[in-house]
Design a protein around this motif. Structure first.
Motif, PDB file in Angstrom:
ATOM      1  N   TRP A 186     -49.078   5.911 -61.898  1.00 29.72           N
ATOM      2  CA  TRP A 186     -48.024   6.542 -61.085  1.00 29.72           C
ATOM      3  C   TRP A 186     -47.874   5.810 -59.758  1.00 29.72           C
ATOM      4  N   ARG A 187     -48.982   5.382 -59.166  1.00 29.53           N
ATOM      5  CA  ARG A 187     -48.934   4.647 -57.899  1.00 29.53           C
ATOM      6  C   ARG A 187     -48.173   3.325 -58.078  1.00 29.53           C
ATOM      7  N   LYS A 188     -48.447   2.626 -59.164  1.00 34.21           N
ATOM      8  CA  LYS A 188     -47.739   1.369 -59.440  1.00 34.21           C
ATOM      9  C   LYS A 188     -46.246   1.615 -59.619  1.00 34.21           C
ATOM     10  N   THR A 189     -45.900   2.712 -60.249  1.00 37.85           N
ATOM     11  CA  THR A 189     -44.479   3.044 -60.416  1.00 37.85           C
ATOM     12  C   THR A 189     -43.838   3.294 -59.055  1.00 37.85           C
ATOM     13  N   LEU A 190     -44.497   4.052 -58.200  1.00 43.21           N
ATOM     14  CA  LEU A 190     -43.982   4.303 -56.848  1.00 43.21           C
ATOM     15  C   LEU A 190     -43.785   2.992 -56.098  1.00 43.21           C
ATOM     16  N   GLU A 191     -44.763   2.125 -56.174  1.00 41.11           N
ATOM     17  CA  GLU A 191     -44.718   0.860 -55.440  1.00 41.11           C
ATOM     18  C   GLU A 191     -43.766  -0.156 -56.064  1.00 41.11           C
ATOM     19  N   SER A 192     -43.295   0.087 -57.274  1.00 47.66           N
ATOM     20  CA  SER A 192     -42.414  -0.863 -57.948  1.00 47.66           C
ATOM     21  C   SER A 192     -40.994  -0.864 -57.392  1.00 47.66           C
ATOM     22  N   GLY A 193     -40.657   0.114 -56.551  1.00 47.99           N
ATOM     23  CA  GLY A 193     -39.311   0.126 -55.980  1.00 47.99           C
ATOM     24  C   GLY A 193     -38.907   1.421 -55.317  1.00 47.99           C
ATOM     25  N   TRP A 194     -39.721   2.463 -55.449  1.00 47.20           N
ATOM     26  CA  TRP A 194     -39.372   3.782 -54.920  1.00 47.20           C
ATOM     27  C   TRP A 194     -39.984   4.071 -53.557  1.00 47.20           C
ATOM     28  N   LEU A 195     -40.984   3.313 -53.155  1.00 43.26           N
ATOM     29  CA  LEU A 195     -41.706   3.586 -51.914  1.00 43.26           C
ATOM     30  C   LEU A 195     -40.803   3.685 -50.673  1.00 43.26           C
ATOM     31  N   PRO A 196     -39.769   2.843 -50.534  1.00 39.28           N
ATOM     32  CA  PRO A 196     -38.911   2.972 -49.348  1.00 39.28           C
ATOM     33  C   PRO A 196     -38.198   4.330 -49.222  1.00 39.28           C
ATOM     34  N   TYR A 197     -38.125   5.059 -50.319  1.00 45.37           N
ATOM     35  CA  TYR A 197     -37.434   6.360 -50.322  1.00 45.37           C
ATOM     36  C   TYR A 197     -38.382   7.539 -50.193  1.00 45.37           C
ATOM     37  N   ALA A 198     -39.681   7.249 -50.147  1.00 44.02           N
ATOM     38  CA  ALA A 198     -40.684   8.322 -50.077  1.00 44.02           C
ATOM     39  C   ALA A 198     -40.561   9.069 -48.753  1.00 44.02           C
ATOM     40  N   PRO A 199     -40.769  10.382 -48.798  1.00 44.21           N
ATOM     41  CA  PRO A 199     -40.745  11.151 -47.558  1.00 44.21           C
ATOM     42  C   PRO A 199     -41.853  10.670 -46.628  1.00 44.21           C
ATOM     43  N   LYS A 200     -41.575  10.671 -45.361  1.00 44.34           N
ATOM     44  CA  LYS A 200     -42.563  10.237 -44.380  1.00 44.34           C
ATOM     45  C   LYS A 200     -43.700  11.253 -44.328  1.00 44.34           C
ATOM     46  N   GLN A 201     -44.929  10.742 -44.383  1.00 47.71           N
ATOM     47  CA  GLN A 201     -46.107  11.610 -44.333  1.00 47.71           C
ATOM     48  C   GLN A 201     -46.339  12.079 -42.901  1.00 47.71           C
ATOM     49  N   GLU A 202     -46.662  13.337 -42.740  1.00 49.69           N
ATOM     50  CA  GLU A 202     -46.906  13.917 -41.407  1.00 49.69           C
ATOM     51  C   GLU A 202     -48.317  13.708 -40.960  1.00 49.69           C
TER      52      GLU A 202
END
Length: 176
Positions: A160-176
Motif C-alpha cells: 500500500w505504501r508503494k502504491t501511495l508513493e507511485s503517484g498519489w503522495l502529492p494529494y495526501a492530506p497534510k499530517q498534523e
C-alpha cells in the motif's frame, strides 16, 4: 479483519463519508461498463460490447458497494480495460468495499502508477479526477497502510505504501 482502534474506526467513518461526497455526482454516462470491459478483454465484437453495456443495470456506483455479483478483483476485464469514465465510476465502490472489509477489493493494482511504459496508463486513467477525488484516493491509501500496520500484515502495508508513493503522495492530506 481484526479489531480496529477507536481512532481508526473514526477515520474509517470519515473516509467513507469523504468517498460518498467526493464521488457523489460521478456517473458512467459516456463511459465503459464493467461487463463491457470483460468483453473487450475477450476480444468481443462491437455488438457484444453494446449488449454487455446494456446488461449492467446499476445507475449509480453506490449500488455496487454491497452487490456480491460485482467482483472488482483482478481477473478478466476490469481495471486494465476500463476507460477513464468507467474507472472513475467504479473506483469509489471498490474503495468503500475495501475500507469496510479492510482488504484490497482489487483496487491496489489499479491505483499503482507503474513505470513500465512512457505514457503510464494509470496516470491517464486518473486524469479526469478532480483534486478532491485524488485526495480521497490518497487518504484511502493512508488508511489501508494503517489497517495493515494495526493488523500486522507487513507485506500488505509495504505494498500500500508503494502504491501511495507511485503517484498519489502529492494529494495526501497534510499530517498534523
Amino acid at each position: 479483519m481484526g479489531a480496529r482502534s477507536e481512532q481508526l474506526l473514526r477515520e474509517q467513518a470519515a473516509l467513507l463519508a469523504e468517498i460518498d461526497a467526493a464521488f457523489a455526482d460521478v456517473s458512467r454516462d459516456g463511459g465503459m461498463s464493467w461487463s463491457e470491459s470483460v468483453v473487450i478483454d475477450d476480444h468481443g465484437s462491437e455488438s457484444e460490447r453494446l449488449e454487455a453495456r446494456r446488461s449492467d443495470k446499476d445507475r449509480h456506483w453506490s449500488e455496487l458497494v454491497e452487490d456480491n455479483a460485482w467482483e472488482p478483483g483482478v481477473g478478466c476485464g476490469g481495471w486494465s480495460f476500463l476507460d477513464t469514465i468507467g474507472t472513475r465510476y467504479y473506483l469509489p465502490a471498490a474503495l468503500k468495499r475495501s475500507v469496510m472489509e479492510g482488504e484490497d477489493a482489487g483496487v491496489q493494482f489499479a491505483l499503482t502508477f507503474g513505470g513500465r511504459e512512457p505514457g503510464n496508463w494509470a496516470k491517464t486513467k486518473y486524469a479526469i479526477f478532480d483534486d478532491r477525488q485524488r485526495g480521497c484516493v490518497a487518504r484511502f491509501l493512508l488508511f489501508m497502510i494503517e489497517v495493515s500496520r494495526q493488523e500486522e500484515w507487513g507485506h500488505d502495508m509495504e505494498a500500500w505504501r508503494k502504491t501511495l508513493e507511485s503517484g498519489w503522495l502529492p494529494y495526501a492530506p497534510k499530517q498534523e
